[in-house]
Design a protein around this motif. Structure first.
Motif, PDB file in Angstrom:
ATOM      1  N   ALA A 198       6.003  -7.733  23.617  1.00  0.00           N
ATOM      2  CA  ALA A 198       4.774  -7.390  23.227  1.00  0.00           C
ATOM      3  C   ALA A 198       4.386  -8.181  21.888  1.00  0.00           C
ATOM      4  CB  ALA A 198       4.814  -6.142  22.664  1.00  0.00           C
ATOM      5  N   ALA A 199       5.521  -8.574  21.200  1.00  0.00           N
ATOM      6  CA  ALA A 199       4.975  -9.623  20.024  1.00  0.00           C
ATOM      7  C   ALA A 199       4.602 -10.973  20.592  1.00  0.00           C
ATOM      8  CB  ALA A 199       6.525  -9.681  19.407  1.00  0.00           C
ATOM      9  N   ARG A 200       5.157 -11.458  21.657  1.00  0.00           N
ATOM     10  CA  ARG A 200       4.721 -12.796  22.141  1.00  0.00           C
ATOM     11  C   ARG A 200       3.318 -12.716  22.835  1.00  0.00           C
ATOM     12  NH1 ARG A 200      10.159 -15.167  25.291  1.00  0.00           N
ATOM     13  NH2 ARG A 200      10.957 -15.870  23.355  1.00  0.00           N
ATOM     14  N   GLN A 201       3.089 -11.291  23.481  1.00  0.00           N
ATOM     15  CA  GLN A 201       1.674 -11.390  23.971  1.00  0.00           C
ATOM     16  C   GLN A 201       0.513 -11.498  22.812  1.00  0.00           C
ATOM     17  OE1 GLN A 201       0.990  -8.192  26.969  1.00  0.00           O
ATOM     18  NE2 GLN A 201       3.042  -8.958  27.863  1.00  0.00           N
ATOM     19  N   LEU A 202       1.234 -10.666  21.789  1.00  0.00           N
ATOM     20  CA  LEU A 202       0.111 -10.575  20.473  1.00  0.00           C
ATOM     21  C   LEU A 202       0.045 -11.882  19.720  1.00  0.00           C
ATOM     22  CD1 LEU A 202       0.767  -7.208  19.316  1.00  0.00           C
ATOM     23  CD2 LEU A 202      -1.298  -7.864  20.506  1.00  0.00           C
ATOM     24  N   MET A 243      -4.032   9.134  29.738  1.00  0.00           N
ATOM     25  CA  MET A 243      -3.683   8.571  28.392  1.00  0.00           C
ATOM     26  C   MET A 243      -3.534   7.131  28.410  1.00  0.00           C
ATOM     27  SD  MET A 243      -0.135  10.602  27.004  1.00  0.00           S
ATOM     28  CE  MET A 243       0.998   9.182  27.182  1.00  0.00           C
ATOM     29  N   SER A 244      -3.679   6.532  27.267  1.00  0.00           N
ATOM     30  CA  SER A 244      -3.600   5.205  27.129  1.00  0.00           C
ATOM     31  C   SER A 244      -2.101   4.871  26.841  1.00  0.00           C
ATOM     32  CB  SER A 244      -4.546   4.749  26.015  1.00  0.00           C
ATOM     33  OG  SER A 244      -4.108   4.774  24.787  1.00  0.00           O
ATOM     34  N   ASP A 245      -1.910   3.360  27.079  1.00  0.00           N
ATOM     35  CA  ASP A 245      -0.732   2.948  26.658  1.00  0.00           C
ATOM     36  C   ASP A 245      -0.256   3.146  25.104  1.00  0.00           C
ATOM     37  OD1 ASP A 245      -0.023   2.334  29.225  1.00  0.00           O
ATOM     38  OD2 ASP A 245      -1.031   0.203  28.971  1.00  0.00           O
ATOM     39  N   PRO A 246       0.824   3.105  24.822  1.00  0.00           N
ATOM     40  CA  PRO A 246       1.347   3.196  23.292  1.00  0.00           C
ATOM     41  C   PRO A 246       0.728   2.087  22.589  1.00  0.00           C
ATOM     42  CG  PRO A 246       3.547   3.575  24.596  1.00  0.00           C
ATOM     43  CD  PRO A 246       2.266   3.192  25.715  1.00  0.00           C
ATOM     44  N   THR A 274      12.830  -1.326  24.063  1.00  0.00           N
ATOM     45  CA  THR A 274      11.496  -1.263  24.753  1.00  0.00           C
ATOM     46  C   THR A 274      10.602   0.058  24.043  1.00  0.00           C
ATOM     47  OG1 THR A 274      12.589   0.317  26.426  1.00  0.00           O
ATOM     48  CG2 THR A 274      12.686  -2.042  26.699  1.00  0.00           C
ATOM     49  N   ILE A 275       9.331  -0.379  24.457  1.00  0.00           N
ATOM     50  CA  ILE A 275       8.308   0.941  23.733  1.00  0.00           C
ATOM     51  C   ILE A 275       8.422   1.971  24.899  1.00  0.00           C
ATOM     52  CG2 ILE A 275       5.891   1.058  23.283  1.00  0.00           C
ATOM     53  CD1 ILE A 275       6.032  -2.212  23.130  1.00  0.00           C
ATOM     54  N   LEU A 276       8.479   2.996  23.833  1.00  0.00           N
ATOM     55  CA  LEU A 276       8.325   4.316  24.543  1.00  0.00           C
ATOM     56  C   LEU A 276       7.215   5.127  24.028  1.00  0.00           C
ATOM     57  CD1 LEU A 276      11.935   5.570  24.568  1.00  0.00           C
ATOM     58  CD2 LEU A 276      10.707   4.367  26.317  1.00  0.00           C
ATOM     59  N   GLY A 277       6.616   4.784  22.963  1.00  0.00           N
ATOM     60  CA  GLY A 277       5.577   5.385  22.198  1.00  0.00           C
ATOM     61  C   GLY A 277       4.904   4.544  21.193  1.00  0.00           C
ATOM     62  N   ASP A 278       4.006   5.012  20.297  1.00  0.00           N
ATOM     63  CA  ASP A 278       3.267   4.468  19.138  1.00  0.00           C
ATOM     64  C   ASP A 278       4.323   3.794  18.419  1.00  0.00           C
ATOM     65  OD1 ASP A 278       1.131   4.717  20.662  1.00  0.00           O
ATOM     66  OD2 ASP A 278       0.192   6.301  19.036  1.00  0.00           O
ATOM     67  N   LEU A 279       4.471   2.762  17.853  1.00  0.00           N
ATOM     68  CA  LEU A 279       5.369   2.130  16.702  1.00  0.00           C
ATOM     69  C   LEU A 279       4.850   1.134  15.931  1.00  0.00           C
ATOM     70  CD1 LEU A 279       8.056   0.826  19.462  1.00  0.00           C
ATOM     71  CD2 LEU A 279       8.399   2.595  17.552  1.00  0.00           C
ATOM     72  N   VAL A 280       5.130   1.168  14.703  1.00  0.00           N
ATOM     73  CA  VAL A 280       5.238   0.068  13.695  1.00  0.00           C
ATOM     74  C   VAL A 280       6.301  -0.406  13.571  1.00  0.00           C
ATOM     75  CG1 VAL A 280       4.680  -0.092  11.407  1.00  0.00           C
ATOM     76  CG2 VAL A 280       3.197   1.552  12.489  1.00  0.00           C
ATOM     77  N   ILE A 281       6.360  -1.848  13.643  1.00  0.00           N
ATOM     78  CA  ILE A 281       7.566  -2.591  13.871  1.00  0.00           C
ATOM     79  C   ILE A 281       7.252  -3.602  12.629  1.00  0.00           C
ATOM     80  CG2 ILE A 281       8.622  -4.490  15.327  1.00  0.00           C
ATOM     81  CD1 ILE A 281       8.755  -2.116  16.967  1.00  0.00           C
ATOM     82  N   ASP A 282       8.551  -3.613  12.134  1.00  0.00           N
ATOM     83  CA  ASP A 282       8.763  -4.643  10.795  1.00  0.00           C
ATOM     84  C   ASP A 282       9.322  -5.916  11.323  1.00  0.00           C
ATOM     85  OD1 ASP A 282       7.601  -4.032   8.429  1.00  0.00           O
ATOM     86  OD2 ASP A 282       9.417  -3.017   7.746  1.00  0.00           O
ATOM     87  N   MET A 297       4.113  -5.680  11.548  1.00  0.00           N
ATOM     88  CA  MET A 297       3.984  -5.949  10.096  1.00  0.00           C
ATOM     89  C   MET A 297       5.047  -6.913   9.858  1.00  0.00           C
ATOM     90  SD  MET A 297       1.770  -3.834   9.293  1.00  0.00           S
ATOM     91  CE  MET A 297       1.791  -3.991   7.627  1.00  0.00           C
ATOM     92  N   PRO A 298       4.617  -7.946   8.922  1.00  0.00           N
ATOM     93  CA  PRO A 298       3.144  -7.808   8.209  1.00  0.00           C
ATOM     94  C   PRO A 298       2.251  -8.488   8.651  1.00  0.00           C
ATOM     95  CG  PRO A 298       4.707  -9.698   7.454  1.00  0.00           C
ATOM     96  CD  PRO A 298       5.458  -8.998   8.493  1.00  0.00           C
ATOM     97  N   SER A 299       2.261  -8.884   9.855  1.00  0.00           N
ATOM     98  CA  SER A 299       0.945  -9.563  10.158  1.00  0.00           C
ATOM     99  C   SER A 299      -0.163  -8.731  10.708  1.00  0.00           C
ATOM    100  CB  SER A 299       1.262 -10.613  11.675  1.00  0.00           C
ATOM    101  OG  SER A 299       1.690  -9.635  12.740  1.00  0.00           O
ATOM    102  N   GLY A 300       0.017  -7.487  11.052  1.00  0.00           N
ATOM    103  CA  GLY A 300      -0.977  -6.542  11.107  1.00  0.00           C
ATOM    104  C   GLY A 300      -1.474  -6.671  12.380  1.00  0.00           C
ATOM    105  N   LYS A 301      -1.080  -7.519  13.407  1.00  0.00           N
ATOM    106  CA  LYS A 301      -1.409  -7.485  14.872  1.00  0.00           C
ATOM    107  C   LYS A 301      -1.051  -6.443  15.339  1.00  0.00           C
ATOM    108  CE  LYS A 301      -1.375 -12.616  14.689  1.00  0.00           C
ATOM    109  NZ  LYS A 301      -0.936 -13.837  15.000  1.00  0.00           N
ATOM    110  N   ARG A 302      -1.966  -5.810  16.408  1.00  0.00           N
ATOM    111  CA  ARG A 302      -1.550  -4.671  16.940  1.00  0.00           C
ATOM    112  C   ARG A 302      -2.052  -4.984  18.666  1.00  0.00           C
ATOM    113  NH1 ARG A 302      -4.837  -0.024  14.881  1.00  0.00           N
ATOM    114  NH2 ARG A 302      -4.391  -1.007  12.774  1.00  0.00           N
ATOM    115  N   GLY A 303      -1.493  -4.057  19.445  1.00  0.00           N
ATOM    116  CA  GLY A 303      -2.065  -3.961  20.922  1.00  0.00           C
ATOM    117  C   GLY A 303      -1.286  -2.704  21.598  1.00  0.00           C
ATOM    118  N   HIS A 304      -1.994  -2.395  22.811  1.00  0.00           N
ATOM    119  CA  HIS A 304      -1.388  -1.410  23.575  1.00  0.00           C
ATOM    120  C   HIS A 304      -0.333  -1.986  24.570  1.00  0.00           C
ATOM    121  CE1 HIS A 304      -3.767   1.941  22.031  1.00  0.00           C
ATOM    122  NE2 HIS A 304      -4.590   1.187  21.912  1.00  0.00           N
ATOM    123  N   PHE A 305       0.589  -1.442  24.898  1.00  0.00           N
ATOM    124  CA  PHE A 305       1.499  -1.934  25.914  1.00  0.00           C
ATOM    125  C   PHE A 305       1.912  -0.688  26.641  1.00  0.00           C
ATOM    126  CE2 PHE A 305       1.427  -4.872  22.475  1.00  0.00           C
ATOM    127  CZ  PHE A 305       1.302  -5.811  23.122  1.00  0.00           C
TER     128      PHE A 305
END
Lengths: 672, 672
Positions: free
Chosen positions: B26-30, B1-4, B95-103, B9-17
């Motif tokens: 996560a924001a900093r890494q992206l 199973m891959s990381d969440p 902290t991140i527990l699963g898939d998220l859309v963050i504003d 948003m609104p930048s639309g940047k995404r990644g698995h963590f």
């Protein structure tokens, strides 16, 4: 057939270059520093070199005047206008025709500032943080409407970027309003002073046309004395040197009394900062006058000083340095502008202060370390700078440790009954006849001993006014060698029967060094003060030797005025310093000032000492359990536990009450 | 199973963590900019985000509140002390527990400064040059005697170096004497303001403990008006805006008369520099009062202005800008300190001035270009800022060209008989009945037309005092549409028979717009002045279109106050601008101010406009042989040679004497 081989001296750098390559270009490619202001126009004359003729077997090269181009019209013109010395060539114009050995004149030679003992002269390779760069700037073009400053920057990057090593330039804001007038004054020819240090290249000054002078200041701010060199950054020549008393003395003789003054007086810090800056500014005026140099041609200044001087000069309250944990406000190297500390030099001039090593081991010790370079060699070198605190550095290429030790002011003649500063009239040398116990001495101001004919006449002008640090060392050491004091420092009262020089002072005895007005007597207290001071110094040294795991040192350097006047032999007889070959003990004069000079003339030396200071292990004596034991042992003359075998080859030390293994001769009297 | 998967948003940047990663990390890494001052201690509250719930098919992600950690004790504490709005989380603690859309809340929205026509709101992504960084510094340690400042730097590099992007720090010299007291005031907790721009990171201000406010100023220095925003650098919110008259007006109304003043008066430059700086300093006081902000919390300031304003503000003599080749002292972006130009803000505050494009196309035009971004899109966009000079930019992603054209002051109401500045009482809208030739108008200060009930009452306070730029455009355009003036601009005297509005003034005729006191009449000279101004503007535009090889433009942006008030239709009827779809012609208000704001809030925009200005091709109209021909053709209404097919869909233009191919309707009267 391969390209000609060119060898540059004294750096020894070499390389092959196509026939026709200008010598200056070859030097740049090899990283050999050859100054040039005009950028190859043969007008500044700063790039002079000379050719060595002959066969250099070691280098497998035959150099000949036929291997360099004949003097052309540019060099002829320079010779007519400004004069080109016999044998000198302008390296921007002379081109390579065959194998060559090229001499790059090294005009920078450190002469120890202290007059009487000269440190061995040292050559400083130059790579100053300031470069003068002449360029001819494109005129404004409505098709390409770059600003005047922007075209100036482009021209500098184009002509100098590669040689000096920058690809973008910042500019001091204050120059922006002046740039248009300066560019137009000499038909778009302009000289920029570029400060290239600490990661950025920046235009800090501008002159119309060719400006061919740039100077720097190297200054050691001592608690007692401020010493300064004025140096040409283009030739490396020291054009003037001067010194003055630190006016902060009126706030307190020693460092701690100055710190106390700040703690007691709300504007004490401000007053002392203003005093030292004004004194330095006056001294700059003096050296400029002596060197016939305009203040505005001073572009770079390097300062060193102990932590309290360093902080007060920067305008930092030194109160934290007055007690544990002796926290420095800043220990790293400090960059600032001269205008920020009220110095009247070029408005864009930069200031560099060397890093401090620790709360008691300052930028002066860092500078002395840079100058003597224990970390550059394999020998275990002990570097000692004696003041109210002794700053002690011990190390070699592998590892360097440092500490300070509270010697107190006895070595400077304070707290000694007949003590005074080293000045004309002060006794500086003493000998005591081991049989009669009669003394003879020499005073600063004449070469004659007191028992020689003409002494009375020669010393009439100065008188015999007291005894200075080196005199105190010698008299106590001679008293020890003559058996007047025992190894535990007690004046032997029984000798009063034998010599009128030994007199009772109540519960203790004293030695009458000089009768008349003033009479100078060495009391039991005086001997104790010297014992305490030397014990502190020796204990610090011992601690560092313990850290290094060594029983002996290979070389000793005495830095500072005190070290310049004392005789290493007597210092060792008293046990100020550990056993060492006497010819490996050297006074190096104002090593701190020499280090400042090195940092002024070569920015590589700045990086070198910054890196070294980061690596130096700092030992805080107050935190070391063994320091107290070392101190107590060192109260004995020369030391309770340590032997001095190499000293014993030169001097017969009195035998110990409980002789240690390895101790030398047993005769109570020595022969000289 | 891959990381969440986490989508910001609104930048639309995404990644698995990995599960358990803090959202801030996560924001900093992206590379998503999320503010944080306290460095993850959950005390500053600046890192707030919210979670979007739901299934985002487009992004193939299902976001749920279950996918983020529950509020823990740190967030609860923050909520108790300072309040955490419903739905908001501290991204340093959550902290991140699963898939998220963050504003990530974007509080910075540009509202055009001009009140009546709002530019479309724009979001500025934040990455300011100033960052506040809280750290806890190690206490002094005698075993590791680094200075206080050195330990502060080490702590900042350790805690912030990665997030902000620096690995070494410089420091403003003025802070060195303060550092010890500041570190000790709040038990070694300290907030540093770090300026990270132009290649170096530098500590410019320090506060004990957590300091949670930082502000910036964005300012457009117009010849007439100075406009300023006060902005929170931490939230991006504009907290206050204000404007004031440029006090240099007392030295000369327009730019060239100010340049002349400098040339005639030895201290003219100094007086004008002092005047504008004082006005700006007062304006800073005003916005601080309005925004309840301390001046010392202002840390960064961005200024734009035309070349003469730019130079005078920097203290540069603008004389060179008064004649060919119009050489700027500096065209590149300029960095300085606010203290160097006498602004009372934080002593370490930085100033950034955008680059100038050319001698007549200033930092204001660069800022407008940054704001409207022709170079960011495929459409061929014309950007026009009308003042005494029109600054004109035309381009798209592939290529951008720019010029200025000497429109003179007619558009600003100067040199027009009844002209005045846009102010209450000025006529700003005009309609002329094509049959009766009777006018009606509107004045600034009321929404009513002059023929509506209640107008007399509504305009009593202001009166009807004159006609401003937009009114002049409309009255001349309406005179043209009504047949009162011909395409060559001559007032048709024969109409005097038909209407008392047409009156003889000797050899020419005039149009009586308003009777009474004052009476307002449009003379033949007034029409000529507008013709000259519009011809200059149009010729400049035409030249740029020629350079781009285009016959038409896709979009037009009117920047500046003038552009905000005029009706695009009338501007096109007169031929100020080329044919374009009317809904693609937009007034964008103070685009220069908007560009300044962008440069203030995102240092990436600084690099973007610096690079763009280097690439923009600068056209000097005076050197272009075709400019004169374009100018002569453009004297005709709307233009002698060019067709306006897209305008003709909305307005019936009078027929030409010699109609051109492609011209629209032929009726002499238009219907509205």
């Amino acid at each position: 057939m391969s390209d000609p081989l060119v060898l540059f001296m004294p750096s020894g750098k070499r390389g092959h270059f196509p026939v026709g390559t200008p010598v200056l270009e070859a030097a740049r490619q090899l990283g050999v520093y050859v100054e040039s202001v005009c950028g190859g126009r043969a007008t500044c004359g700063r790039c002079q070199v000379s050719v060595q003729e002959g066969s250099f077997a070691k280098h497998k090269i035959v150099s000949s005047l036929d291997h360099i181009s004949q003097r052309g019209p540019k060099e002829d013109r320079y010779d007519r206008v400004r004069g080109l010395p016999e044998g000198r060539r302008l390296s921007c114009s002379a081109t390579i025709l065959g194998d060559l050995v090229i001499d790059v004149p090294q005009d920078t030679v450190i002469n120890a500032a202290v007059v009487r003992k000269r440190a061995s002269d040292k050559v400083i390779e130059r790579d100053p943080a300031i470069r003068l760069c002449y360029v001819e700037v494109e005129e404004p073009d409505m098709h390409k409407p770059l600003g005047d400053l922007d075209r100036l920057k482009a021209a500098l990057v184009r002509d100098w970027g590669h040689a000096v090593g920058f690809d973008r330039l910042e500019v001091d804001f204050a120059l922006i309003p002046q740039v248009q007038k300066i560019l137009r004054a000499e038909n778009w020819g302009v000289t920029a002073a570029i400060h290239h240090d600490n990661g950025e290249a920046r235009i800090i000054a501008l002159w119309p046309g060719l400006h061919n002078e740039a100077y720097g200041i190297a200054c050691d701010i001592g608690s007692t004395t401020i010493a300064m060199h004025l140096v040409s950054l283009l030739s490396g020549r020291i054009v003037a040197s001067s010194g003055t008393q630190n006016p902060q003395i009126r706030f307190g003789e020693d460092l701690m009394s100055r710190v106390s003054y700040v703690m007691m007086n709300p504007d004490g810090r401000h007053a002392m900062t203003a005093a030292v800056r004004q004194a330095i500014d006056s001294l700059i005026g003096e050296v400029c006058e002596e060197g016939k140099t305009a203040r505005t041609d001073i572009l770079d200044l390097v300062f060193v000083g102990n932590p309290v001087m360093h902080h007060l000069f920067l305008g930092v309250d030194p109160t934290e340095l007055g007690g544990a944990p002796f926290a420095l406000a800043v220990s790293g190297a400090t960059h600032l502008q001269a205008s920020q500390i009220d110095l009247s030099v070029n408005p864009g001039a930069r200031v560099y202060m060397l890093p401090c090593i620790a709360g008691h081991v300052g930028a002066d010790a860092a500078a002395a370390t840079l100058s003597e370079g224990p970390y550059r060699q394999d020998e275990m070198m002990l570097l000692v700078d004696v003041g109210t605190n002794a700053e002690i550095v011990l190390g070699n290429r592998a590892r360097t440790v440092a500490c300070s030790s509270p010697t107190g002011p006895a070595f400077e003649g304070a707290e000694i009954s007949g003590g005074q500063r080293a000045a004309p009239g002060a006794i500086e040398r003493v000998r005591i006849d081991p049989v009669t116990l009669e003394p003879r001495y020499r005073v600063i101001g004449t070469e004659l001993w007191s028992d020689e004919d003409g002494f009375a006449e020669a010393s009439k002008l100065t008188g015999v006014t007291g005894i200075c640090g080196s005199g105190i060392i010698e008299v106590v050491a001679e008293m020890f060698l003559a058996g007047i004091i025992s190894e535990d420092g007690v004046i032997d009262g029984s000798l009063a029967e034998r010599s009128p020089r030994i007199v009772s002072t109540g519960r203790t005895f004293a030695y009458r060094l000089k009768d008349g007005e003033p009479s100078i007597t060495i009391s039991q207290n005086d001997v104790r003060a010297i014992q305490l001071a030397k014990a502190a110094l020796y204990a610090g040294v011992k601690l560092l030797m313990q850290k290094q795991g060594v029983e002996t040192v290979d070389a000793i350097r005495f830095a500072g005025a005190f070290g310049s006047f004392i005789d290493p032999k007597y210092a060792m007889v008293l046990g100020l310093i550990p056993d060492c070959e006497l010819d490996k003990v050297k006074a190096v004069g104002n090593a701190a000032g020499d280090g400042a000079l090195m940092a002024l003339l070569n920015r590589g030396h700045r990086r070198e000492i910054e890196e070294t200071v980061r690596r130096i292990e700092k030992i805080e004596t107050a935190l070391e359990p063994d320091f107290q034991k070392f101190f107590v042992d060192a109260m004995a003359l020369p030391n309770k536990t340590d032997a001095f075998p190499r000293l014993s080859a030169h001097v017969t030390l009195p035998e110990r009450k409980q002789p240690q293994e390895g101790e030398g001769g047993r005769r109570r009297r020595r022969s000289r």
